[in-house]
Design a protein around this motif. Structure first.
Motif, mmCIF file in Angstrom:
data_model
loop_
_atom_site.group_PDB
_atom_site.id
_atom_site.type_symbol
_atom_site.label_atom_id
_atom_site.label_comp_id
_atom_site.label_asym_id
_atom_site.label_seq_id
_atom_site.Cartn_x
_atom_site.Cartn_y
_atom_site.Cartn_z
ATOM 1 N N ARG A 126 0.683 -0.594 0.028
ATOM 2 C CA ARG A 126 -0.136 0.019 -0.051
ATOM 3 C C ARG A 126 0.266 1.235 -0.331
ATOM 4 N N GLY A 127 0.528 2.623 -0.883
ATOM 5 C CA GLY A 127 1.126 3.448 -1.321
ATOM 6 C C GLY A 127 2.613 3.237 -1.944
ATOM 7 N N ASN A 170 5.233 -2.497 4.845
ATOM 8 C CA ASN A 170 5.504 -0.723 4.407
ATOM 9 C C ASN A 170 5.302 -0.213 5.191
ATOM 10 N N THR A 210 6.431 2.658 6.118
ATOM 11 C CA THR A 210 6.257 4.185 5.318
ATOM 12 C C THR A 210 4.945 4.624 5.600
ATOM 13 N N TYR A 211 3.700 3.264 4.990
ATOM 14 C CA TYR A 211 2.570 3.647 4.892
ATOM 15 C C TYR A 211 1.709 4.127 5.752
ATOM 16 N N LYS A 212 0.492 5.131 5.993
ATOM 17 C CA LYS A 212 -0.159 5.123 7.056
ATOM 18 C C LYS A 212 -1.420 5.157 6.448
ATOM 19 N N GLY A 213 -2.719 4.134 6.511
ATOM 20 C CA GLY A 213 -3.542 3.955 5.913
ATOM 21 C C GLY A 213 -4.549 4.526 7.025
ATOM 22 N N THR A 270 -2.568 0.048 -3.177
ATOM 23 C CA THR A 270 -3.444 0.854 -3.606
ATOM 24 C C THR A 270 -2.888 1.619 -5.167
#
Length: 297
Positions: free
Chosen positions: A16-17, A79, A81-84, A122
Motif C-alpha cells: 500500500r502506498g 510497508n 512508511t505507509y499510514k493507512g 493502492t
C-alpha cells in the motif's frame, strides 16, 4: 465474523502506498536478468563504483537493495512508511485473518498445499500477469501464486454494490484463493491452452464455469472454517450470498447499461454465483464442484 484467535497469515505483501514499479518481489526474476551484469561489473574498480551508486539510489528511493540481491525470498513485505486510515488498517488485519483461515482449511483438504501470497496495494500494482489498477478489482495471478486486492474495493462493495459486511469481504478473498486451488489442480493451465483455439463466445462460457467453481471453493472454505473455528455469526452467510448476488454479470450489466448480454458473461449470473457458493457451503465436498460438466446452475 468472530475469531477464536488473533492469528494472521505471514504470506502477505503490504505494498500500500507504493508505486506499481517499486517492488522487486518477482520470485527472483529480476535477479536472474541482471546477475551476469553485476558479476561483470564487480570485477573492476569502475564497475564496483557503478554498482555502489545504483544500490545507493535504490536505497534512497525507498527500495531495499537486499530485496534485489536476494530475489526477496520472504513472503512478508511490510510497508513501514505507509499510514493507512484506521478503517483501512482494520480491513488489512481482517484480510490477513481470512487468508490464515483459508490456509488452515486447504492444508487440511489438500496434500502438499502450496499457500498463496496476499498482496495489498493502492491504485496500481505490478504482477507476473502484468500491471493492473484498482478498477480491475481483486484478482489472482497464476504466474506468481498471488492474489491482489486494493482494500478500497471493500468500501466500494458496501457503498456502490450494497454488499457490506466482513463475511462478504471474506467471500471475495476465498474466491480468489479458489482460483489458486484451480491453478494447483491444473484447471487454469487447461483454460489458458484453450485461449485462441475456440471462439470468444465459447471461451466466455468456460470462463463462467471457472468463476463459478471458484465460488464453490469459497463455499467449501466457509463450510470447513465454520466446523473448525465456529467463525460465523448471525447474518454472515446472508452477507456472502448478497455479495455473490451483487457481482453477478447480469446485475452488473443491468446497472451499467440497462441491458444484459449473456454471450458476454465471464463470471456468471447472480443466481449462479449464489447457487455454487451455497452448494460448496452446504456440502463441503470438493467432488460436488464440477461446474464444467454441470447441466444446470
Amino acid at each position: 465474523m468472530k475469531w477464536r484467535s488473533t492469528r494472521t497469515s505471514s504470506n502477505v505483501e503490504d505494498r500500500r502506498g507504493m508505486s506499481s514499479g517499486s517492488s522487486f518481489n518477482n520470485n527472483g526474476g529480476l535477479l536472474k536478468l541482471i546477475l551476469p551484469l553485476i558479476l561483470r561489473l564487480i570485477t573492476t574498480k569502475k564497475g564496483l563504483i557503478i554498482v555502489a551508486i545504483v544500490l545507493g539510489v535504490l536505497y534512497f528511493t525507498g527500495n531495499n537493495p537486499l530485496h534485489l540481491l536476494t530475489g526477496n525470498s520472504s513472503n512478508q513485505i511490510e510497508n513501514t512508511t505507509y499510514k493507512g486510515s484506521a478503517n483501512e488498517n482494520k480491513l488489512a488485519e481482517h484480510s490477513k485473518r481470512v487468508l490464515k483461515s483459508t490456509e488452515d482449511v486447504w492444508n487440511k483438504l489438500l496434500n502438499n498445499y502450496r499457500e498463496p501470497t496476499l498482496v495489498l496495494f493502492t491504485n496500481t500494482v505490478s504482477s507476473t500477469c502484468g500491471s493492473a489498477s484498482s478498477a480491475t478489482g481483486p484478482f489472482y495471478c497464476p504466474g506468481d501464486d498471488k492474489l491482489y486486492i486494493d482494500l478500497s474495493f471493500f468500501q466500494e462493495m458496501a457503498s456502490r454494490l450494497n454488499a457490506p459486511g466482513d463475511f462478504a469481504q471474506a467471500y471475495v478473498i476465498a474466491h480468489e484463493v479458489g482460483h489458486h486451488i484451480q491453478n494447483i489442480m491444473g484447471t487454469t493451465t487447461k483454460m489458458q491452452k484453450l485461449r485462441g483455439q475456440i471462439s470468444q463466445k465459447e471461451y466466455n462460457k468456460l470462463s463462467v464455469k471457472l468463476e463459478l467453481q471458484a465460488d464453490f471453493f469459497a463455499g467449501v472454505w466457509a463450510h470447513h472454517s465454520q466446523n473448525m473455528d465456529l467463525i460465523l455469526e448471525k447474518g454472515d452467510l446472508e452477507e456472502a450470498l448478497n455479495a455473490a448476488f451483487a457481482i453477478g454479470d447480469d446485475r452488473l450489466q443491468k446497472q451499467a447499461s440497462g441491458r444484459v448480454v449473456p454471450d458476454s458473461f465471464t463470471h456468471g449470473t447472480s443466481a449462479q454465483r449464489m447457487h455454487w457458493f451455497k452448494k460448496g457451503f452446504d456440502t463441503g465436498d470438493l467432488q460436488q464442484g464440477d461446474t464444467f460438466n454441470a447441466n444446470s446452475l
